[in-house]
Design a protein around this motif. Structure first.
Motif, mmCIF file in Angstrom:
data_model
loop_
_atom_site.group_PDB
_atom_site.id
_atom_site.type_symbol
_atom_site.label_atom_id
_atom_site.label_comp_id
_atom_site.label_asym_id
_atom_site.label_seq_id
_atom_site.Cartn_x
_atom_site.Cartn_y
_atom_site.Cartn_z
ATOM 1 N N HIS A 77 38.143 45.425 43.289
ATOM 2 C CA HIS A 77 38.601 44.557 42.201
ATOM 3 C C HIS A 77 39.065 43.240 42.805
ATOM 4 O O HIS A 77 39.902 43.222 43.709
ATOM 5 C CB HIS A 77 39.752 45.218 41.442
ATOM 6 C CG HIS A 77 40.399 44.323 40.435
ATOM 7 N ND1 HIS A 77 39.791 43.981 39.239
ATOM 8 C CD2 HIS A 77 41.588 43.670 40.461
ATOM 9 C CE1 HIS A 77 40.585 43.177 38.566
ATOM 10 N NE2 HIS A 77 41.675 42.968 39.279
ATOM 11 N N ASP A 78 38.501 42.130 42.334
ATOM 12 C CA ASP A 78 38.839 40.809 42.862
ATOM 13 C C ASP A 78 40.127 40.307 42.233
ATOM 14 O O ASP A 78 40.178 40.042 41.023
ATOM 15 C CB ASP A 78 37.692 39.833 42.585
ATOM 16 C CG ASP A 78 37.848 38.519 43.348
ATOM 17 O OD1 ASP A 78 38.872 38.350 44.041
ATOM 18 O OD2 ASP A 78 36.943 37.672 43.257
ATOM 19 N N ASN A 79 41.164 40.162 43.037
ATOM 20 C CA ASN A 79 42.429 39.621 42.539
ATOM 21 C C ASN A 79 42.416 38.105 42.411
ATOM 22 O O ASN A 79 43.407 37.528 41.947
ATOM 23 C CB ASN A 79 43.572 40.048 43.473
ATOM 24 C CG ASN A 79 43.725 41.551 43.539
ATOM 25 O OD1 ASN A 79 43.482 42.255 42.564
ATOM 26 N ND2 ASN A 79 44.103 42.062 44.704
ATOM 27 N N ARG A 80 41.318 37.482 42.806
ATOM 28 C CA ARG A 80 41.129 36.032 42.629
ATOM 29 C C ARG A 80 39.868 35.799 41.793
ATOM 30 O O ARG A 80 39.086 34.906 42.052
ATOM 31 C CB ARG A 80 41.012 35.333 43.984
ATOM 32 C CG ARG A 80 42.209 35.534 44.900
ATOM 33 C CD ARG A 80 43.458 34.854 44.356
ATOM 34 N NE ARG A 80 44.599 35.058 45.239
ATOM 35 C CZ ARG A 80 45.519 35.990 45.077
ATOM 36 N NH1 ARG A 80 45.438 36.812 44.039
ATOM 37 N NH2 ARG A 80 46.532 36.108 45.913
ATOM 38 N N ASP A 81 39.715 36.634 40.788
ATOM 39 C CA ASP A 81 38.518 36.598 39.953
ATOM 40 C C ASP A 81 38.322 35.200 39.360
ATOM 41 O O ASP A 81 39.267 34.583 38.867
ATOM 42 C CB ASP A 81 38.645 37.630 38.828
ATOM 43 C CG ASP A 81 37.331 37.868 38.111
ATOM 44 O OD1 ASP A 81 36.276 37.664 38.733
ATOM 45 O OD2 ASP A 81 37.358 38.256 36.933
ATOM 46 N N TYR A 111 33.481 37.832 46.502
ATOM 47 C CA TYR A 111 34.862 37.742 46.021
ATOM 48 C C TYR A 111 35.431 36.388 46.422
ATOM 49 O O TYR A 111 35.108 35.844 47.483
ATOM 50 C CB TYR A 111 35.691 38.891 46.596
ATOM 51 C CG TYR A 111 35.111 40.237 46.252
ATOM 52 C CD1 TYR A 111 35.497 40.911 45.096
ATOM 53 C CD2 TYR A 111 34.125 40.819 47.054
ATOM 54 C CE1 TYR A 111 34.944 42.135 44.757
ATOM 55 C CE2 TYR A 111 33.559 42.042 46.718
ATOM 56 C CZ TYR A 111 33.965 42.690 45.575
ATOM 57 O OH TYR A 111 33.409 43.896 45.226
ATOM 58 N N SER A 162 42.006 37.840 47.975
ATOM 59 C CA SER A 162 42.759 39.085 47.760
ATOM 60 C C SER A 162 41.929 40.003 46.877
ATOM 61 O O SER A 162 41.454 39.598 45.818
ATOM 62 C CB SER A 162 44.107 38.793 47.100
ATOM 63 O OG SER A 162 44.769 39.992 46.770
ATOM 64 N N ALA A 163 41.775 41.240 47.313
ATOM 65 C CA ALA A 163 41.036 42.227 46.536
ATOM 66 C C ALA A 163 41.683 43.585 46.707
ATOM 67 O O ALA A 163 42.399 43.832 47.686
ATOM 68 C CB ALA A 163 39.571 42.277 46.949
ATOM 69 N N THR A 164 41.461 44.458 45.767
ATOM 70 C CA THR A 164 42.008 45.807 45.813
ATOM 71 C C THR A 164 40.867 46.811 45.898
ATOM 72 O O THR A 164 39.956 46.801 45.068
ATOM 73 C CB THR A 164 42.845 46.104 44.551
ATOM 74 O OG1 THR A 164 43.927 45.165 44.468
ATOM 75 C CG2 THR A 164 43.427 47.515 44.606
ATOM 76 N N GLU A 204 39.681 50.455 45.449
ATOM 77 C CA GLU A 204 40.144 51.571 44.632
ATOM 78 C C GLU A 204 39.319 52.832 44.912
ATOM 79 O O GLU A 204 38.116 52.754 45.171
ATOM 80 C CB GLU A 204 40.025 51.235 43.147
ATOM 81 C CG GLU A 204 40.849 50.022 42.717
ATOM 82 C CD GLU A 204 40.591 49.631 41.273
ATOM 83 O OE1 GLU A 204 41.452 48.956 40.702
ATOM 84 O OE2 GLU A 204 39.513 49.985 40.736
#
Length: 213
Positions: free
Chosen positions: A86-90, A101, A205-207, A209
């Motif tokens: 999941h891209d936290n800088r989408d 990303y 920043s990415a998560t 999962e």
């Protein structure tokens, strides 16, 4: 974890009338006895240090040296799962693809660049398995790509899993412990697309999962 649901039902008072047909509400889920913990080397931090602007290409992206990260996924028992990013800088990636990303925006709202993360089944170890093969689903786990040993990028809209059977379309196998060496590739946007009047801070920043299947 306990999920609490608050259901708000608006009330309408009117003269008695014929009763409307009822509607059912179903709250579903599955609690499993197994759990997994992903761990990235260096606490998941990749630092390129200082990059001089004269080293950037004017009209094309600038590729930075490839970085490696070690991933360990430890479960308290064999469990079928897949990985998703999941891209936290989408919205900050200057290339429109689910495998890229973003690195955030500079002070002038310019897109700084992109990075991707590649899994190599040949550098992935699963306990008790001679050869690991990667498989991918772009349908949320409904259908899976034939498993193979080729490197594969993890996408924001895809599920990535591993199995011991070449060519299998049955999805990931149950795994307890997995280790893998990942490659992180980074590209800085063309120099002409950036405001270089001040320092630019790369802020990717990415998560990662773990999704149970």
């Amino acid at each position: 974890m306990i999920a609490r649901y608050l259901i708000l039902v608006p009330l309408l008072f009117s003269q008695p009338a014929q009763a409307a047909a009822p509607v059912d509400l179903n709250v579903n889920g599955r609690i499993i006895p197994m759990s997994c913990a992903p761990i990235l080397s260096a606490n998941g931090v990749v630092d390129f240090g200082k990059i001089a602007q004269q080293d950037l290409n004017l009209t094309t992206g600038t590729r930075l040296p490839v970085k490696s990260l070690n991933l360990t996924v430890i479960c308290n028992g064999p469990v079928r799962y897949a990985l998703r990013m999941h891209d936290n800088r989408d919205g900050s990636a200057h290339v429109n693809s689910e495998i890229y990303y973003g690195l955030g925006l500079n002070n002038s709202a310019n897109k700084i660049g992109v990075y991707s993360l590649t899994f190599d089944p040949q550098q992935t170890v699963v306990g008790g398995v001679a050869e690991v093969h990667g498989t991918e689903s772009t349908t949320g786990g409904v259908a899976w790509r034939a498993a193979n040993r080729n490197p594969i990028n993890i996408g924001a809209k895809s599920l990535l899993g591993f199995t011991d059977t070449a060519g299998s379309t049955a999805g990931p196998m149950a795994i307890q412990n997995l280790t893998s060496t990942l490659s992180l590739e980074t590209v800085i946007n063309a120099k002409q697309n950036l405001d270089l009047s001040t320092d630019i801070l790369m802020d990717g920043s990415a998560t990662l999962e773990v999704e149970y299947l």
